[in-house]
Write an enzyme that holds these catalytic residues in place. Structure first.
Site, PDB file in Angstrom:
ATOM      1  N   HIS A 192       0.815  -1.219   0.000  1.00 17.81           N
ATOM      2  CA  HIS A 192       0.000   0.000   0.000  1.00 17.81           C
ATOM      3  C   HIS A 192       0.844   1.262   0.000  1.00 17.81           C
ATOM      4  CE1 HIS A 192       0.664  -0.508   4.422  1.00 17.81           C
ATOM      5  NE2 HIS A 192       0.769   0.805   4.364  1.00 17.81           N
ATOM      6  N   ASP A 222      -0.178  -7.528   0.720  1.00 19.12           N
ATOM      7  CA  ASP A 222       0.352  -6.193   1.024  1.00 19.12           C
ATOM      8  C   ASP A 222       1.875  -6.204   0.988  1.00 19.12           C
ATOM      9  OD1 ASP A 222       0.545  -3.551   1.648  1.00 19.12           O
ATOM     10  OD2 ASP A 222      -0.361  -3.689   3.641  1.00 19.12           O
ATOM     11  N   GLY A 303       2.966   6.108  10.471  1.00 19.61           N
ATOM     12  CA  GLY A 303       4.376   6.366  10.245  1.00 19.61           C
ATOM     13  C   GLY A 303       5.239   5.131  10.368  1.00 19.61           C
ATOM     14  N   SER A 305       4.473   2.019   8.775  1.00 16.00           N
ATOM     15  CA  SER A 305       4.134   1.023   7.769  1.00 16.00           C
ATOM     16  C   SER A 305       5.332   0.587   6.939  1.00 16.00           C
ATOM     17  CB  SER A 305       3.059   1.568   6.829  1.00 16.00           C
ATOM     18  OG  SER A 305       2.433   0.522   6.153  1.00 16.00           O
ATOM     19  N   SER A 320       1.787  -3.965   7.897  1.00 16.86           N
ATOM     20  CA  SER A 320       0.677  -3.663   6.998  1.00 16.86           C
ATOM     21  C   SER A 320      -0.210  -2.570   7.582  1.00 16.86           C
ATOM     22  CB  SER A 320      -0.153  -4.923   6.729  1.00 16.86           C
ATOM     23  OG  SER A 320      -1.297  -4.627   5.969  1.00 16.86           O
TER      24      SER A 320
END
Length: 437
Positions: A192, A222, A303, A305, A320
């Site tokens: 993402h 993801d 912040g 991910s 994720s």
């Protein structure tokens, strides 16, 4: 005297550097030959999902296997593993998750199998309306009394940023693990973070390009690959940052087990720890549904991910999303690394003593879940382009500083001896010149 002292000091520095653990790839940590979690998982595979309902690591560090009949319990006990007799098999639990997945999608919900309670737990965040929650509750009751409904604080969202920040026009994300296909090196991060074609930079001014996303899978899964602009990851490519200029050396990849102690690194909340609470979890993000995730009680915040999940130097997943924060706690989900590696056809860049190819390597708590550690400490490199001969020589972990001190001291000794001899020669000439009048 100063030069002699320098020689002694330099000799001690060289001796300590040679005797200490080398900073290079040879500093791979020791991993267990047959960890507790793998023993339980092996029994589950052998007995089958019709007679078992998962395995986990207990509070004492011993594996536990959920079984549905006395014969399976006896076989598990003979293998030296603790059995737990349960009502529902994994086949029944998975049937419930398939029924939930086939229902109309509700953003802000997530579910996973809780091996220890032999239930499927459905969670809904604060964005789920009362009508949608009532509809899901009726569906759960129709499936059976083993589907537990829970409301959770916060919102299930994808979380950008992470351990080593990389920036693009679409936002800020994190470098998870370095991987390679044998021809070029890549960053494995969250899908993402950005679609294929996204350019990534190491600074806000977009002056130092890191690379470009070449493959992205989200939703559904993801994960994504960012190809390095130079084609190579550079120095310390087998290290993930944990803050303060330090990192953890990665030696392999594996699937976690429920109850395992794990660690996550992110640029917002730094290094955090917790335990795996579920596997094969499904999360309905606002952007879409992601399945097959690792569920944990490790906290995370916006912040974090794409950051790495690991334990004992073994790569487990990339961040994720989740709910909550690191003040009140919460739930965080991770894309398993092993699935991403298989799908993308790449392997981890690991230290020289790790398993060949950086493929799956066994991992579990060494004795008890609380005894696990992030892994072998290592400095975070700046990449091959930022290293020089001088920086390597002055690295206190090498013999370079000691050799520099020894060389400087020898030069000082030679210079001192020369100056002293020259002074003596001139004094001798002056003395005899005075005698001859």
């Amino acid at each position: 005297m100063a030069a002699v002292g320098g020689l002694l000091l330099g000799g001690v520095m060289v001796t300590r550097a040679v005797a200490s653990e080398p900073p290079g790839p040879a500093a791979a940590p020791h991993t267990l030959a047959q960890p507790a979690g793998e023993r339980g998982a092996g029994l589950v595979r052998r007995l089958g999902t019709a007679r078992t309902a998962g395995s986990w690591v207990g509070a004492d560090g011993r594996p536990v296997v959920a079984v549905t009949d006395g014969g399976a319990a006896a076989e598990v006990r003979r293998a030296g593993v603790e059995p737990k007799l349960v009502t529902r098999s994994m086949d029944e639990l998975k049937s419930a998750t398939r029924a939930l997945r086939s229902a109309p999608r509700v953003s802000g919900t997530a579910w996973a199998v809780d091996y220890r309670t032999n239930e499927v737990v459905v969670r809904g965040d604060r964005t789920v309306s009362a009508a949608d929650w009532s509809r899901l509750t009726r569906l759960a009751h129709g499936i059976g009394g083993f589907v537990r409904m829970e409301r959770t604080n916060g919102t299930f969202t994808t979380r950008l940023n992470g351990a080593q920040p990389i920036l693009s026009a679409g936002g800020r994300c994190s470098a998870g693990f370095n991987v390679t296909d044998g021809r070029a090196d890549f960053i494995l991060t969250a899908g993402h973070c950005g679609p294929s074609g996204s350019l990534w930079f190491a600074d806000n001014r977009a002056e130092r390009q890191v690379g470009q996303t070449v493959t992205s899978d989200f939703p559904g899964a993801d994960f994504s690959l960012v190809r390095y602009a130079s084609g190579r990851a550079g120095e310390a490519a087998d290290v993930v940052a944990i803050g303060g200029g330090t990192g953890v050396r990665i030696t392999g990849a594996a699937d976690p087990v429920v109850g395992q102690r794990v660690f996550r690194s992110g640029s917002t909340s730094g290094l955090r720890e917790g335990k795996v609470t579920g596997l094969d979890a499904t999360v309905n993000y606002p952007e879409g549904t992601v399945t097959g995730l690792i569920q944990t009680d490790v906290c995370a915040e916006p912040g974090d991910s794409g950051g790495p999940l690991f334990s004992e130097g073994i790569a487990l997943g990339v961040t994720s999303g989740g709910s909550g924060d690191c003040v009140s706690g919460g739930t965080t989900f991770f894309q398993p690394v092993t699935k991403a590696l298989r799908t993308l056809g790449v392997r981890l860049i690991v230290s020289a003593q790790a398993a060949p190819g950086g493929g799956p390597s066994p991992t579990a708590p060494s004795s008890a879940p609380g005894a696990a550690s992030p892994g072998s400490a290592a400095p975070v490199g700046t990449g091959a382009e930022g290293t020089t001969l001088l920086s390597r020589l002055t690295d206190t972990r090498n013999t370079g500083p000691g050799l520099l001190v020894v060389a400087g001291s020898l030069i000082a000794l030679v210079a001192t001896r020369y100056l002293r001899a020259e002074q003596d020669r001139r004094a001798f000439r002056r003395h005899y010149s005075a005698m001859w009048g």
